[in-house]
Design a protein around this motif. Sequence first.
Motif, PDB file in Angstrom:
ATOM      1  N   ALA A  99      -8.412 -21.128 -79.556  1.00 28.13           N
ATOM      2  CA  ALA A  99      -7.346 -21.972 -79.869  1.00 28.13           C
ATOM      3  C   ALA A  99      -6.078 -21.309 -79.784  1.00 28.13           C
ATOM      4  N   SER A 100      -5.044 -22.179 -79.510  1.00 29.27           N
ATOM      5  CA  SER A 100      -3.622 -21.659 -79.767  1.00 29.27           C
ATOM      6  C   SER A 100      -2.929 -22.736 -80.620  1.00 29.27           C
ATOM      7  N   TYR A 101      -1.769 -22.154 -81.385  1.00 23.72           N
ATOM      8  CA  TYR A 101      -1.241 -23.035 -82.597  1.00 23.72           C
ATOM      9  C   TYR A 101       0.180 -22.577 -82.245  1.00 23.72           C
ATOM     10  N   VAL A 102       1.028 -23.756 -82.929  1.00 25.05           N
ATOM     11  CA  VAL A 102       2.313 -23.556 -83.434  1.00 25.05           C
ATOM     12  C   VAL A 102       2.593 -24.220 -84.585  1.00 25.05           C
ATOM     13  N   VAL A 103       3.519 -23.591 -85.307  1.00 26.81           N
ATOM     14  CA  VAL A 103       3.813 -24.262 -86.695  1.00 26.81           C
ATOM     15  C   VAL A 103       5.279 -24.612 -86.599  1.00 26.81           C
ATOM     16  N   VAL A 104       5.591 -26.122 -86.399  1.00 24.29           N
ATOM     17  CA  VAL A 104       7.194 -26.535 -86.133  1.00 24.29           C
ATOM     18  C   VAL A 104       7.626 -27.122 -87.712  1.00 24.29           C
ATOM     19  N   LYS A 105       8.962 -26.957 -87.885  1.00 25.07           N
ATOM     20  CA  LYS A 105       9.445 -27.715 -88.986  1.00 25.07           C
ATOM     21  C   LYS A 105       9.922 -28.936 -88.496  1.00 25.07           C
ATOM     22  N   ASN A 106       9.730 -30.070 -89.069  1.00 26.22           N
ATOM     23  CA  ASN A 106      10.085 -31.299 -88.669  1.00 26.22           C
ATOM     24  C   ASN A 106      10.398 -32.303 -89.620  1.00 26.22           C
ATOM     25  N   GLY A 107      12.049 -32.226 -90.099  1.00 25.78           N
ATOM     26  CA  GLY A 107      12.327 -32.971 -91.195  1.00 25.78           C
ATOM     27  C   GLY A 107      12.042 -32.485 -92.693  1.00 25.78           C
ATOM     28  N   GLY A 108      12.183 -31.138 -92.444  1.00 26.80           N
ATOM     29  CA  GLY A 108      11.925 -30.102 -93.835  1.00 26.80           C
ATOM     30  C   GLY A 108      10.372 -29.937 -93.877  1.00 26.80           C
ATOM     31  N   GLU A 109       9.640 -30.541 -93.190  1.00 29.17           N
ATOM     32  CA  GLU A 109       7.850 -30.569 -93.301  1.00 29.17           C
ATOM     33  C   GLU A 109       7.497 -29.595 -92.141  1.00 29.17           C
ATOM     34  N   SER A 135     -16.022 -24.297 -85.824  1.00 28.52           N
ATOM     35  CA  SER A 135     -15.477 -25.537 -86.689  1.00 28.52           C
ATOM     36  C   SER A 135     -15.123 -24.720 -87.974  1.00 28.52           C
ATOM     37  N   MET A 136     -16.009 -24.042 -88.565  1.00 33.67           N
ATOM     38  CA  MET A 136     -15.663 -23.350 -89.646  1.00 33.67           C
ATOM     39  C   MET A 136     -14.281 -22.320 -89.626  1.00 33.67           C
ATOM     40  N   THR A 137     -14.147 -21.635 -88.496  1.00 32.87           N
ATOM     41  CA  THR A 137     -13.039 -20.777 -88.067  1.00 32.87           C
ATOM     42  C   THR A 137     -11.622 -21.585 -88.201  1.00 32.87           C
ATOM     43  N   LEU A 138     -11.929 -22.668 -87.564  1.00 34.30           N
ATOM     44  CA  LEU A 138     -10.667 -23.543 -87.754  1.00 34.30           C
ATOM     45  C   LEU A 138     -10.436 -24.271 -88.849  1.00 34.30           C
ATOM     46  N   ILE A 139     -11.244 -24.461 -89.760  1.00 31.66           N
ATOM     47  CA  ILE A 139     -11.081 -24.912 -91.254  1.00 31.66           C
ATOM     48  C   ILE A 139     -10.488 -23.975 -92.054  1.00 31.66           C
ATOM     49  N   ASN A 140     -10.832 -22.750 -91.918  1.00 37.72           N
ATOM     50  CA  ASN A 140     -10.472 -21.563 -92.709  1.00 37.72           C
ATOM     51  C   ASN A 140      -9.403 -21.124 -92.152  1.00 37.72           C
TER      52      ASN A 140
END
Length: 192
Positions: A99-109, A135-140
Amino acid sequence: MRVIFLNSWFGKAGKPFFDFIKSESSKMDIFCFMEFTPELASEMSNILKYYSCFVEKGAFFKPFKITDCQVIFTRKNLEILSSGRINLYTDFLVSTGFASYVVVKNGGENINIVNVHGKSIPGHKLDTPARLKQSMTLINFLKDKSGLKIIGGDFNLMPNTKSIALLEEAGYRNLIRDFDIKETRNRLSWEQ
């Protein structure tokens, strides 16, 4: 915020695929693609010029002479807090599973977006120990993250598996079930 998850199938659909991306680019904030190549990411960057591009490489498939990537394009006005890769399965020479991921800030969240291309082998799309583990890896991975959490992509799972149930039990909505989606494939995959 609008996000689309799409298995691009390495762009094999050609013009209809590119036309779809062009038409959606005026209203989409984030595109999450599976089955991409570095060359396709470069070509797509010309279409999505107002987006930042995050590429995570997976397996090199010798028969097809391609490198399988996951690519996330985010609108350039979004603040990116972090991005990266989550290993879901370790044998990249014979099967996808990351999986790849990004964490973005949008409207302070904070919004945590995870783009999954789940373990593809065996092709029956039923539970296996490796698929339950993914599935457990994603959840964790997401459990201690603050803000909204969105997991999407090509899970390579049937909807009624324990692997999907684990995500639901962890509090994630199953949009396939919620919107009564009957089929996630089309004639291109059936005719192959």
